[in-house]
Structures are given as structure tokens and as C-alpha cells.
Scaffold this active site. Structure first.
Site, mmCIF file in Angstrom:
data_model
loop_
_atom_site.group_PDB
_atom_site.id
_atom_site.type_symbol
_atom_site.label_atom_id
_atom_site.label_comp_id
_atom_site.label_asym_id
_atom_site.label_seq_id
_atom_site.Cartn_x
_atom_site.Cartn_y
_atom_site.Cartn_z
ATOM 1 N N THR A 141 -2.251 -2.702 -8.606
ATOM 2 C CA THR A 141 -2.175 -2.114 -7.263
ATOM 3 C C THR A 141 -2.031 -0.596 -7.347
ATOM 4 O OG1 THR A 141 -1.169 -4.134 -6.416
ATOM 5 C CG2 THR A 141 -0.868 -2.135 -5.094
ATOM 6 N N GLU A 188 -9.065 -14.911 3.845
ATOM 7 C CA GLU A 188 -9.725 -13.612 4.044
ATOM 8 C C GLU A 188 -11.225 -13.760 4.298
ATOM 9 O OE1 GLU A 188 -8.407 -11.399 0.603
ATOM 10 O OE2 GLU A 188 -6.358 -11.275 1.363
ATOM 11 N N TYR A 211 -3.573 -7.862 6.583
ATOM 12 C CA TYR A 211 -2.386 -7.416 5.846
ATOM 13 C C TYR A 211 -1.084 -7.907 6.482
ATOM 14 C CZ TYR A 211 -4.996 -4.266 2.689
ATOM 15 O OH TYR A 211 -5.814 -3.739 1.718
ATOM 16 N N HIS A 264 -10.061 -3.589 -2.508
ATOM 17 C CA HIS A 264 -9.201 -4.747 -2.272
ATOM 18 C C HIS A 264 -9.815 -5.974 -2.939
ATOM 19 C CE1 HIS A 264 -6.879 -7.877 -0.211
ATOM 20 N NE2 HIS A 264 -8.028 -8.505 -0.088
ATOM 21 N N ASN A 295 -6.487 3.573 -3.230
ATOM 22 C CA ASN A 295 -6.851 2.813 -4.440
ATOM 23 C C ASN A 295 -8.202 2.095 -4.362
ATOM 24 O OD1 ASN A 295 -5.996 0.814 -2.752
ATOM 25 N ND2 ASN A 295 -4.468 -0.051 -4.123
ATOM 26 N N LYS A 334 -12.786 0.072 0.055
ATOM 27 C CA LYS A 334 -12.029 0.725 1.123
ATOM 28 C C LYS A 334 -12.712 2.038 1.542
ATOM 29 C CE LYS A 334 -7.669 -1.438 -0.354
ATOM 30 N NZ LYS A 334 -6.276 -1.195 -0.830
HETATM 31 N N1 UDP Z 1 -0.013 0.014 -0.739
HETATM 32 C C1 UDP Z 1 0.512 1.279 -0.550
HETATM 33 N N2 UDP Z 1 1.734 1.572 -1.089
HETATM 34 C C2 UDP Z 1 2.444 0.660 -1.811
HETATM 35 C C3 UDP Z 1 1.909 -0.626 -2.000
HETATM 36 C C4 UDP Z 1 0.675 -0.918 -1.447
HETATM 37 O O1 UDP Z 1 -0.103 2.121 0.092
HETATM 38 O O2 UDP Z 1 3.536 0.983 -2.290
HETATM 39 C C5 UDP Z 1 -1.331 -0.305 -0.170
HETATM 40 C C6 UDP Z 1 -2.443 -0.256 -1.213
HETATM 41 O O3 UDP Z 1 -3.633 0.212 -0.577
HETATM 42 C C7 UDP Z 1 -2.590 -1.725 -1.610
HETATM 43 C C8 UDP Z 1 -2.369 -2.389 -0.254
HETATM 44 O O4 UDP Z 1 -1.330 -1.629 0.351
HETATM 45 O O5 UDP Z 1 -3.857 -1.986 -2.185
HETATM 46 C C9 UDP Z 1 -1.986 -3.838 -0.306
HETATM 47 O O6 UDP Z 1 -0.853 -3.993 -1.107
HETATM 48 P P1 UDP Z 1 -0.743 -5.197 -2.139
HETATM 49 O O7 UDP Z 1 0.636 -5.233 -2.667
HETATM 50 O O8 UDP Z 1 -1.283 -6.451 -1.522
HETATM 51 O O9 UDP Z 1 -1.705 -4.713 -3.346
HETATM 52 P P2 UDP Z 1 -3.159 -5.205 -3.791
HETATM 53 O O10 UDP Z 1 -3.216 -6.695 -3.558
HETATM 54 O O11 UDP Z 1 -4.173 -4.445 -2.963
HETATM 55 O O12 UDP Z 1 -3.258 -4.861 -5.249
HETATM 56 MG MG MG Z 2 -2.762 -7.839 -1.886
#
Ligand code: UDP
Ligand code: MG
Length: 160
Positions: free
Chosen positions: A102, A137, A60, A126, A123, A20
Site C-alpha cells: 500500500t 468490486e 472504500y 488499486h 499510489n 487511479k
Molecule cells: N491510503 C492513504 N493513506 C493511508 C492508507 C491508505 O492515503 O495511510 C489510501 C491509498 O490510496 C490506498 C487506499 O487508501 O491505496 C486504500 O487503502 P488500503 O489500506 O485498502 O490499501 P490498498 O488495498 O490500496 O493497498
Molecule cells: Mg484495499
């Protein structure tokens, strides 16, 4: 056996990983590539891109109604990202383990998020959450001509 393969399964499983904007800014691209390479996965696609809002919204889509969605869109479009496709046995699940949780606060040391970040909104990386998401994707971010088939000369030292 390759001839009879019907999809991305076994050693041919593929996943989509993206460093990211914060990961690019913080010079973590090399470290992240290094971890996947050293694990033994095969790089089949790699590029630096500035993602459009349309592409990010599609990527997303499942999160479109979440309260953090707008923040996520502006974070992800704040700078270039490095997108990659890795191939190997159980690569989708293993990549998720290598990423950590996450929320970085829940990520163990030794994982990418557990080693390099603090907050969920920054974080750094991805990774696809399932084989089906990975297929979606990969086709969203890469053209067929950007995915490369090459003979893996270390294959016999990675698979028995
Ligand atoms: N995210 C966030 N706040 C939250 C949950 C998710 O900003 O409470 C963001 C974070 O960058 C995360 C992305 O949204 O990586 C996608 O969320 P997902 O639940 O798919 O998590 P991931 O698959 O990336 O672990
Ligand atoms: Mg995800």
C-alpha cells in the site's frame, strides 16, 4: 470442466484493478495493462470512468472512518480512472504482488508501486485484496454486459 464451475475459481478467478487519477495523468495506463497482459492474465473488462462520490464511498466503505478518507475521496475523484477486470489462476493474490505494498516506500522495485510512485496518497493503482472483495468490486464498477467471455487462444501456452 467450465460447465461444472460454480464460481470464479481456478483459471476463472477474477480481480478488479483500477489505475487511479495520478496513474492516468502520468501516462501509466499502457504500462500497467502491458504488465498484466504479459503475465498471461485475460482481460475481461476495461473502461475509462469518472467515478462518482457515491460509487467511491461504496468502494472504500471499510475505510470510511480513517483519517485519510476525505483526502482519498478527493484524490480518487480528481480525474478519470481506468477500471479493469483480469481473469486467471490466483489472479487476486498475484495482482496484489504485482502492485506492491500500500505504501510505495515499502514496495520492492519491480512492482508497480515500487517502480512508479513515492507516497501512499498517490499510489497510482488499486487491486482487490480478496476473492470476496473482487466479486463485490466487479459488480460495483461493471455491468454484466461489460464483462466479456472470449476464447483464449494462448491458453495452452499459459496453462498446462
Ligand atoms: N491510503 C492513504 N493513506 C493511508 C492508507 C491508505 O492515503 O495511510 C489510501 C491509498 O490510496 C490506498 C487506499 O487508501 O491505496 C486504500 O487503502 P488500503 O489500506 O485498502 O490499501 P490498498 O488495498 O490500496 O493497498
Ligand atoms: Mg484495499
Amino acid at each position: 470442466s467450465y460447465f461444472f464451475q460454480t464460481g470464479w475459481t481456478g483459471e476463472n478467478e477474477r480481480t478488479f484493478v483500477a489505475v487511479k487519477p495520478d496513474g492516468v495523468q502520468r501516462r501509466l495506463v499502457g504500462e500497467i495493462l502491458r504488465r498484466f497482459e504479459k503475465r498471461g492474465f485475460k482481460l475481461v473488462g476495461l473502461k475509462l470512468v469518472k467515478a462518482s462520490e457515491d460509487l467511491l464511498r461504496e468502494h472504500y466503505w471499510d475505510l470510511r472512518s480513517k483519517p485519510f478518507f476525505r483526502g482519498l475521496m478527493s484524490y480518487m475523484s480528481s480525474g478519470p480512472i481506468v477500471v479493469m477486470v483480469w481473469e486467471g489462476l490466483d489472479v487476486v493474490k498475484t495482482a496484489r504482488k504485482m502492485l506492491g505494498e500500500t505504501n510505495p516506500a515499502d514496495s520492492l522495485p519491480g512492482t508497480i508501486r515500487g517502480d512508479f510512485c513515492v507516497e501512499v496518497g498517490r499510489n497510482v493503482i488499486h487491486g482487490s485484496d480478496s476473492v470476496a472483495s473482487a466479486q463485490k468490486e466487479i459488480s460495483l464498477w461493471f455491468g454484466q454486459d461489460e464483462l466479456h467471455c472470449w476464447e483464449d487462444n494462448s491458453r495452452g501456452w499459459i496453462y498446462d
